[in-house]
Design an enzyme around this catalytic site. Structure first.
Site, PDB file in Angstrom:
ATOM      1  N   LYS A 106      43.766  51.223  51.184  1.00 49.18           N
ATOM      2  CA  LYS A 106      42.580  51.663  51.933  1.00 49.18           C
ATOM      3  C   LYS A 106      43.035  52.315  53.230  1.00 49.18           C
ATOM      4  O   LYS A 106      43.713  51.684  54.040  1.00 49.18           O
ATOM      5  CB  LYS A 106      41.672  50.462  52.235  1.00 49.18           C
ATOM      6  CG  LYS A 106      40.539  50.770  53.236  1.00 49.18           C
ATOM      7  CD  LYS A 106      39.666  49.557  53.551  1.00 49.18           C
ATOM      8  CE  LYS A 106      38.664  49.867  54.666  1.00 49.18           C
ATOM      9  NZ  LYS A 106      37.811  48.704  55.030  1.00 49.18           N
ATOM     10  N   LYS A 115      28.692  49.201  63.640  1.00 55.26           N
ATOM     11  CA  LYS A 115      29.264  47.948  64.145  1.00 55.26           C
ATOM     12  C   LYS A 115      28.899  47.753  65.611  1.00 55.26           C
ATOM     13  O   LYS A 115      28.679  48.731  66.327  1.00 55.26           O
ATOM     14  CB  LYS A 115      30.795  48.005  64.052  1.00 55.26           C
ATOM     15  CG  LYS A 115      31.358  47.883  62.648  1.00 55.26           C
ATOM     16  CD  LYS A 115      32.885  47.953  62.690  1.00 55.26           C
ATOM     17  CE  LYS A 115      33.480  47.862  61.289  1.00 55.26           C
ATOM     18  NZ  LYS A 115      33.217  46.593  60.604  1.00 55.26           N
ATOM     19  N   ASP A 126      41.984  50.283  60.484  1.00 54.96           N
ATOM     20  CA  ASP A 126      41.369  50.047  59.176  1.00 54.96           C
ATOM     21  C   ASP A 126      42.059  50.833  58.061  1.00 54.96           C
ATOM     22  O   ASP A 126      41.546  50.925  56.948  1.00 54.96           O
ATOM     23  CB  ASP A 126      39.871  50.378  59.252  1.00 54.96           C
ATOM     24  CG  ASP A 126      39.046  49.611  58.227  1.00 54.96           C
ATOM     25  OD1 ASP A 126      39.539  48.579  57.731  1.00 54.96           O
ATOM     26  OD2 ASP A 126      37.923  50.047  57.927  1.00 54.96           O
ATOM     27  N   GLU A 137      32.461  49.958  53.298  1.00 57.20           N
ATOM     28  CA  GLU A 137      32.904  51.266  52.807  1.00 57.20           C
ATOM     29  C   GLU A 137      34.237  51.185  52.076  1.00 57.20           C
ATOM     30  O   GLU A 137      34.528  52.031  51.236  1.00 57.20           O
ATOM     31  CB  GLU A 137      33.006  52.260  53.978  1.00 57.20           C
ATOM     32  CG  GLU A 137      34.305  52.228  54.795  1.00 57.20           C
ATOM     33  CD  GLU A 137      34.539  50.925  55.537  1.00 57.20           C
ATOM     34  OE1 GLU A 137      33.580  50.156  55.716  1.00 57.20           O
ATOM     35  OE2 GLU A 137      35.702  50.657  55.931  1.00 57.20           O
ATOM     36  N   ARG A 142      35.435  49.169  49.787  1.00 55.42           N
ATOM     37  CA  ARG A 142      35.317  49.001  48.329  1.00 55.42           C
ATOM     38  C   ARG A 142      34.830  50.285  47.670  1.00 55.42           C
ATOM     39  O   ARG A 142      35.130  50.551  46.514  1.00 55.42           O
ATOM     40  CB  ARG A 142      34.417  47.792  48.030  1.00 55.42           C
ATOM     41  CG  ARG A 142      32.994  47.943  48.450  1.00 55.42           C
ATOM     42  CD  ARG A 142      32.279  46.592  48.588  1.00 55.42           C
ATOM     43  NE  ARG A 142      32.650  45.888  49.814  1.00 55.42           N
ATOM     44  CZ  ARG A 142      32.176  44.706  50.166  1.00 55.42           C
ATOM     45  NH1 ARG A 142      31.331  44.060  49.388  1.00 55.42           N
ATOM     46  NH2 ARG A 142      32.554  44.128  51.290  1.00 55.42           N
TER      47      ARG A 142
HETATM   48  N1  BES Z   1      37.049  47.245  57.987  1.00 63.06           N
HETATM   49  C1  BES Z   1      36.084  46.214  57.857  1.00 63.06           C
HETATM   50  C2  BES Z   1      36.719  44.828  57.731  1.00 63.06           C
HETATM   51  C3  BES Z   1      37.524  44.326  58.891  1.00 63.06           C
HETATM   52  C4  BES Z   1      36.956  43.470  59.815  1.00 63.06           C
HETATM   53  C5  BES Z   1      38.845  44.644  59.021  1.00 63.06           C
HETATM   54  C6  BES Z   1      37.712  42.978  60.856  1.00 63.06           C
HETATM   55  C7  BES Z   1      39.600  44.162  60.067  1.00 63.06           C
HETATM   56  C8  BES Z   1      39.042  43.317  60.976  1.00 63.06           C
HETATM   57  C9  BES Z   1      35.215  46.463  56.636  1.00 63.06           C
HETATM   58  O1  BES Z   1      35.020  47.787  56.300  1.00 63.06           O
HETATM   59  C10 BES Z   1      33.883  45.880  56.936  1.00 63.06           C
HETATM   60  O2  BES Z   1      33.242  46.377  57.816  1.00 63.06           O
HETATM   61  N2  BES Z   1      33.497  44.860  56.196  1.00 63.06           N
HETATM   62  C11 BES Z   1      32.251  44.226  56.389  1.00 63.06           C
HETATM   63  C12 BES Z   1      31.620  44.007  55.036  1.00 63.06           C
HETATM   64  C13 BES Z   1      30.196  43.576  55.090  1.00 63.06           C
HETATM   65  C14 BES Z   1      29.331  44.705  55.633  1.00 63.06           C
HETATM   66  C15 BES Z   1      29.744  43.203  53.709  1.00 63.06           C
HETATM   67  C16 BES Z   1      32.510  42.900  57.091  1.00 63.06           C
HETATM   68  O3  BES Z   1      33.526  42.267  56.825  1.00 63.06           O
HETATM   69  O4  BES Z   1      31.712  42.544  57.937  1.00 63.06           O
HETATM   70 ZN    ZN Z   2      36.471  49.103  56.901  1.00 58.97          ZN
HETATM   71 MN    MN Z   3      33.404  48.665  57.356  1.00 62.24          MN
END
Ligand code: BES
Ligand code: ZN
Ligand code: MN
Length: 497
Positions: A263, A275, A286, A347, A349
């Site tokens: 990714k 966010k 990321d 995003e 996935r």
């Molecule tokens: N890139 C983030 C996950 C992440 C969080 C990586 C903290 C490193 C540190 C990912 O794209 C994301 O935003 N995931 C969400 C998923 C949710 C919306 C189902 C998450 O983990 O909150």
């Molecule tokens: Zn992400």
């Molecule tokens: Mn995300």
């Protein structure tokens, strides 16, 4: 430029100038060479004053020893010989590096029980990993940090060891892997304004010089392939996406390749499901999965691994924009399966599903391992000390766990199951891209699993380990390069002939 170490090996001889690093075993045992450098009485006195027992990773510094031209003698404890595993030699090297000033040092690797070429090579890799510092954007000298060295300057280290030529030979492969780790760290540390999808693709393309075949797909290519899920993420950014396919053909002709998929979200704002601003700067990391795959391909090519390996990285920026996708949008993936986008921040996935399908369809690999900073939930579950491991194949999962134990890039297996799979069924499409509040890392993995068919597959959720991970003897960088040593070990141990 980030700070690096220049390491050279030489025959064992007592250094007479500068800083010298030596080892002491359990019960403060010194090698013969240590006693050519200074008399036993000097060591005894220093050890006593510092209450030094020779325990592994403890150090004593002797400044400007009387009757010699040396600036410093740094003694590093190596502990019990039998208790030292390969990884501990890396930690020793890291510990020694931390005590080496801007002028570099000569390391006299000697113990009463001897130091093998392999141990010396691991020690050198540890020094290399510890020396790394990402100071590319610091224009001024730092006077108040560890050593006050100038930015971008490398440190010269000479390692004197009994069999220097064997050590040099053993280090060649470990140095290649070390370079791969440092490349991955550089990519993660780089800010997103500098490292967009196109720039990342260019960095990866530089591996052509190592004999890696490179193909770069742009949005048009992705459209032709039907990668609607990937393109849905890309459409909110003015910077166009890229997929880079890297091929290392070091194995037998016609032998099935193994595949690694990363990714590479160069920045994740969350998109329309934006966010919170606190800590959002971390989302430049990321792309830690893609960085690890790139670093791994560098490592394998530079050490000429005898395996056929595919690396695929998906590079994209997740931005909110007039053209960005909305919650509720339905996209069609390359597999034909439709996805309801509940949350544009899920995003990762969406890009991985198209890459996994593409990889499987085109290369029919022996296995696929994907790495992704996929969920915050994996941080809640495992913190910074293990990556989450999800797999449909016990053999592959077992090998990854074992490689984690050897390299100390640890993984912890998490469950999959049809109950979790059900959580991502959608009212309007074949599936939705989030499964609700609970089991967030598992439902993300279940989503990916719908795109891998019967191929042995593992997903490593590296959200907690690729960045802002623990400071260790061999890493002081924000971007850790996690995954490069782990996967190199997996390939080396099981897929090279
Ligand atoms: N890139 C983030 C996950 C992440 C969080 C990586 C903290 C490193 C540190 C990912 O794209 C994301 O935003 N995931 C969400 C998923 C949710 C919306 C189902 C998450 O983990 O909150
Ligand atoms: Zn992400
Ligand atoms: Mn995300």
């Amino acid at each position: 430029m980030s700070r690096k170490a220049n390491i050279a090996f030489s025959k064992l001889a007592a250094p007479t100038k500068g800083t010298v690093v030596i080892l002491a075993g359990e019960d403060r045992q010194l090698g013969e060479l240590a006693l050519q450098i200074a008399p036993q009485a000097l060591y005894d006195r220093a050890f006593k004053a510092a209450d030094f027992s020779g325990k592994a990773m403890k150090t004593v510094e002797i400044l400007a020893p009387h009757d010699s031209d040396l600036d410093r003698i740094v003694v590093v404890g190596a502990g019990k010989r039998e208790a030292m595993k390969a990884h501990d030699w890396l930690r020793l090297g890291g510990t020694a590096m931390a005590k080496t000033g801007k002028g570099g040092a000569t390391v006299a690797l000697d113990l009463p029980s001897g130091v093998s070429a392999e141990d010396a090579a691991a020690f050198a890799q540890g020094m290399m990993l510890r020396a790394y510092e990402f100071d590319a954007y610091k224009t001024r000298k730092k006077d108040d940090d560890d050593n006050g060295e100038e930015t971008g300057k490398s440190v010269d280290v000479k390692i004197a060891v009994a069999d220097a030529s064997a050590a040099k030979k053993a280090f060649a492969a470990l140095e290649a892997v070390g370079e791969g780790v440092l490349l991955a760290r550089d990519l993660v540390n780089e800010p997103a304004n500098i490292l967009g999808p196109v720039e990342f693709a260019e960095r990866a393309s530089q591996m052509k010089s190592l004999g890696v075949e490179i193909e770069v797909l742009d949005a048009k290519d992705m459209k032709k392939l039907g990668m609607g899920a990937f393109l849905g993420v890309a459409q909110g950014s003015t910077r166009p996406p890229r997929i880079v396919v890297m091929k290392w053909n070091g194995g037998k002709k016609g032998e099935k390749p193994v595949a690694f998929i990363g990714k590479g979200v160069v920045f994740d704002t969350g998109g329309i499901s934006i966010k919170p601003s606190a800590g959002m700067e971390d989302m430049k990391g990321d792309m830690g999965g893609a960085a690890a795959v790139t670093g791994l391909m560098h490592a394998l090519a530079a050490r000429k691994a005898k395996a056929n390996v595919i690396g695929i990285i998906g590079l994209v920026e997740n931005m909110p924009d007039a053209d960005a996708q909305r919650p509720g949008d339905i996209v069609t993936s390359m597999s034909g399966q439709t996805i309801e986008v509940i949350n544009t921040d899920a995003e990762g996935r969406l890009i991985l599903c198209d890459m996994l399908w593409y990889c499987n369809d085109r290369f029919k690999p022996a296995f696929m391992v994907n790495l992704a900073t996929l969920t915050g939930a994996i941080l809640v579950a495992l913190g910074h000390h293990h990556a989450g491991l999800f797999s449909n194949d016990d053999t592959l999962a077992g090998r990854l766990s074992a490689a984690g134990d050897v390299t100390e890039e640890k993984v912890w297996r998490m469950p999959l199951g049809k109950e979790y799979d059900k959580m991502i069924d959608s009212k309007f499409a074949d599936m939705k891209n989030t499964g609700g509040r609970f089991a967030g890392s598992i439902t993300a993995a279940q989503f990916l699993k719908r795109f891998v068919g019967e191929t042995p597959w593992a997903h490593l959720d590296v959200a907690g380990t690729a960045m802002s991970s623990p400071q260790t003897e061999i890493n002081r960088s924000w971007g850790s390069g996690f995954g490069v040593r782990l996967l190199d070990e997996l390939v080396r141990g099981h897929y090279e002939k």
